[in-house]
Write a protein that holds these residues in place. Sequence first.
Motif, PDB file in Angstrom:
ATOM      1  N   ARG A   1       0.910  -1.113   0.176  1.00  0.00           N
ATOM      2  CA  ARG A   1      -0.032   0.073   0.015  1.00  0.00           C
ATOM      3  C   ARG A   1       0.779   1.285   0.079  1.00  0.00           C
ATOM      4  O   ARG A   1       0.270   2.283  -0.431  1.00  0.00           O
ATOM      5  CB  ARG A   1      -0.818  -0.079   1.109  1.00  0.00           C
ATOM      6  N   GLN A   2       1.977   1.161   0.404  1.00  0.00           N
ATOM      7  CA  GLN A   2       2.841   2.263   0.432  1.00  0.00           C
ATOM      8  C   GLN A   2       3.995   2.402  -0.956  1.00  0.00           C
ATOM      9  O   GLN A   2       4.586   3.390  -0.793  1.00  0.00           O
ATOM     10  CB  GLN A   2       3.900   2.068   1.635  1.00  0.00           C
ATOM     11  N   LEU A   3       3.851   1.508  -1.641  1.00  0.00           N
ATOM     12  CA  LEU A   3       4.569   1.558  -2.880  1.00  0.00           C
ATOM     13  C   LEU A   3       4.527   3.100  -3.700  1.00  0.00           C
ATOM     14  O   LEU A   3       3.319   3.309  -3.915  1.00  0.00           O
ATOM     15  CB  LEU A   3       4.269   0.481  -4.055  1.00  0.00           C
ATOM     16  N   SER A   4       5.438   3.545  -4.151  1.00  0.00           N
ATOM     17  CA  SER A   4       5.303   4.725  -5.053  1.00  0.00           C
ATOM     18  C   SER A   4       5.891   4.396  -6.218  1.00  0.00           C
ATOM     19  O   SER A   4       5.685   5.437  -7.217  1.00  0.00           O
ATOM     20  CB  SER A   4       6.474   5.661  -4.324  1.00  0.00           C
ATOM     21  N   GLU A   5       6.354   3.234  -6.617  1.00  0.00           N
ATOM     22  CA  GLU A   5       6.572   2.768  -8.015  1.00  0.00           C
ATOM     23  C   GLU A   5       6.510   1.434  -8.123  1.00  0.00           C
ATOM     24  O   GLU A   5       6.288   0.653  -7.088  1.00  0.00           O
ATOM     25  CB  GLU A   5       8.111   3.183  -8.401  1.00  0.00           C
ATOM     26  N   PRO A   6       6.003   0.765  -9.317  1.00  0.00           N
ATOM     27  CA  PRO A   6       5.945  -0.677  -9.502  1.00  0.00           C
ATOM     28  C   PRO A   6       7.175  -1.260  -8.922  1.00  0.00           C
ATOM     29  O   PRO A   6       8.385  -1.109  -9.201  1.00  0.00           O
ATOM     30  CB  PRO A   6       5.523  -1.018 -10.965  1.00  0.00           C
ATOM     31  N   GLN A   7       6.833  -2.663  -8.474  1.00  0.00           N
ATOM     32  CA  GLN A   7       7.933  -3.525  -7.651  1.00  0.00           C
ATOM     33  C   GLN A   7       7.198  -4.869  -7.927  1.00  0.00           C
ATOM     34  O   GLN A   7       6.287  -5.313  -8.149  1.00  0.00           O
ATOM     35  CB  GLN A   7       8.060  -3.254  -6.233  1.00  0.00           C
TER      36      GLN A   7
ATOM     37  N   GLY B   1      -9.029  -4.783  -6.047  1.00  0.00           N
ATOM     38  CA  GLY B   1      -8.745  -3.592  -6.419  1.00  0.00           C
ATOM     39  C   GLY B   1      -7.840  -2.582  -5.641  1.00  0.00           C
ATOM     40  O   GLY B   1      -7.850  -1.449  -6.002  1.00  0.00           O
ATOM     41  N   ILE B   2      -7.036  -3.110  -4.746  1.00  0.00           N
ATOM     42  CA  ILE B   2      -6.257  -2.261  -4.070  1.00  0.00           C
ATOM     43  C   ILE B   2      -4.889  -2.136  -4.741  1.00  0.00           C
ATOM     44  O   ILE B   2      -4.257  -1.045  -4.864  1.00  0.00           O
ATOM     45  CB  ILE B   2      -5.779  -3.040  -2.603  1.00  0.00           C
ATOM     46  N   LEU B   3      -4.528  -3.269  -5.682  1.00  0.00           N
ATOM     47  CA  LEU B   3      -3.189  -3.008  -6.332  1.00  0.00           C
ATOM     48  C   LEU B   3      -3.583  -3.221  -7.860  1.00  0.00           C
ATOM     49  O   LEU B   3      -4.599  -4.077  -8.090  1.00  0.00           O
ATOM     50  CB  LEU B   3      -2.115  -4.276  -6.064  1.00  0.00           C
ATOM     51  N   HIS B   4      -2.629  -3.038  -8.798  1.00  0.00           N
ATOM     52  CA  HIS B   4      -2.709  -3.163 -10.208  1.00  0.00           C
ATOM     53  C   HIS B   4      -1.368  -4.177 -10.467  1.00  0.00           C
ATOM     54  O   HIS B   4      -0.400  -4.162 -10.012  1.00  0.00           O
ATOM     55  CB  HIS B   4      -2.563  -2.074 -10.862  1.00  0.00           C
ATOM     56  N   ARG B   5      -1.563  -5.079 -11.492  1.00  0.00           N
ATOM     57  CA  ARG B   5      -0.672  -5.897 -12.026  1.00  0.00           C
ATOM     58  C   ARG B   5      -0.157  -5.331 -13.242  1.00  0.00           C
ATOM     59  O   ARG B   5      -1.066  -5.111 -14.047  1.00  0.00           O
ATOM     60  CB  ARG B   5      -1.130  -7.317 -11.987  1.00  0.00           C
TER      61      ARG B   5
ATOM     62  N   THR C   1       5.049  -6.713 -12.425  1.00  0.00           N
ATOM     63  CA  THR C   1       5.365  -5.940 -11.159  1.00  0.00           C
ATOM     64  C   THR C   1       3.886  -5.461 -10.472  1.00  0.00           C
ATOM     65  O   THR C   1       2.960  -5.789 -11.097  1.00  0.00           O
ATOM     66  CB  THR C   1       5.880  -4.580 -11.445  1.00  0.00           C
ATOM     67  N   TYR C   2       3.966  -4.991  -9.314  1.00  0.00           N
ATOM     68  CA  TYR C   2       2.521  -4.524  -8.816  1.00  0.00           C
ATOM     69  C   TYR C   2       2.608  -3.156  -8.232  1.00  0.00           C
ATOM     70  O   TYR C   2       3.756  -2.745  -7.844  1.00  0.00           O
ATOM     71  CB  TYR C   2       2.314  -5.597  -7.465  1.00  0.00           C
ATOM     72  N   TYR C   3       1.520  -2.251  -8.301  1.00  0.00           N
ATOM     73  CA  TYR C   3       1.562  -0.975  -7.934  1.00  0.00           C
ATOM     74  C   TYR C   3       0.194  -0.899  -7.280  1.00  0.00           C
ATOM     75  O   TYR C   3      -0.595  -1.301  -7.773  1.00  0.00           O
ATOM     76  CB  TYR C   3       2.098  -0.156  -8.886  1.00  0.00           C
ATOM     77  N   PRO C   4       0.118   0.267  -6.499  1.00  0.00           N
ATOM     78  CA  PRO C   4      -1.361   0.552  -5.789  1.00  0.00           C
ATOM     79  C   PRO C   4      -2.193   1.483  -6.940  1.00  0.00           C
ATOM     80  O   PRO C   4      -1.517   2.031  -7.970  1.00  0.00           O
ATOM     81  CB  PRO C   4      -0.682   1.378  -4.697  1.00  0.00           C
ATOM     82  N   ASP C   5      -3.320   1.473  -6.527  1.00  0.00           N
ATOM     83  CA  ASP C   5      -4.154   2.523  -7.210  1.00  0.00           C
ATOM     84  C   ASP C   5      -3.848   3.940  -6.796  1.00  0.00           C
ATOM     85  O   ASP C   5      -4.189   4.257  -5.716  1.00  0.00           O
ATOM     86  CB  ASP C   5      -5.521   2.218  -6.834  1.00  0.00           C
TER      87      ASP C   5
END
Length: 179
Positions: A27-33, A60-64, A72-76
């Motif tokens: 939830r704290q990602l600032s870039e895809p990881q 729906g909290i993260l995007h793939r 990679t995964y990143y938040p909305d």
Amino acid sequence: MTEDKSSSEGLMERQTTGEDRVRMIARQLSEPQTTNWIASEADWSHEPTRRILERLVDDGILHRDESGPHTTYYPDYRRQAMQEAMRLRDGGHTVEELTDRLADMKAQIRDWEAEFDVESPNQLRGTLADESLDTDEESRRREIAREWEHLQRRIQIVGFAIREWDFLAPTNESVEASS
């Protein structure tokens, strides 16, 4: 090892589950990881981390993103911005205090623009090609470029919170206002 030192080491690991840590980091990602990066940060194994990330995607909290060499995964980011704007609204700040913070952030960016004669963080990074810069100045400019980008995001969120101050009011506050 002293009692004090042992109680502070690994505090996050002792007080949270692996799933909790994955959720907090995601939830704290600032870039895809990647899953591996998130698992490493959460100090948890790959497969359970992947399952939690997939659940967060389903919710729906993260995007793939599977377009690159690694998934990679990143938040909305819109959800993050809305939640941050609501935290600002509900955090005991007045709209005037937020307006002052907004002005301070914009003034800081104007100062950097004037100091380095650039208009963006990437233009500032471009100045690193100047061979006359020493290592400390290069590091300083890289750090300022990162901070500049951070401030640009904060300006958008704080500006949104100010513009939508009434809309972001807690439900009971808007009901009381309309009575």
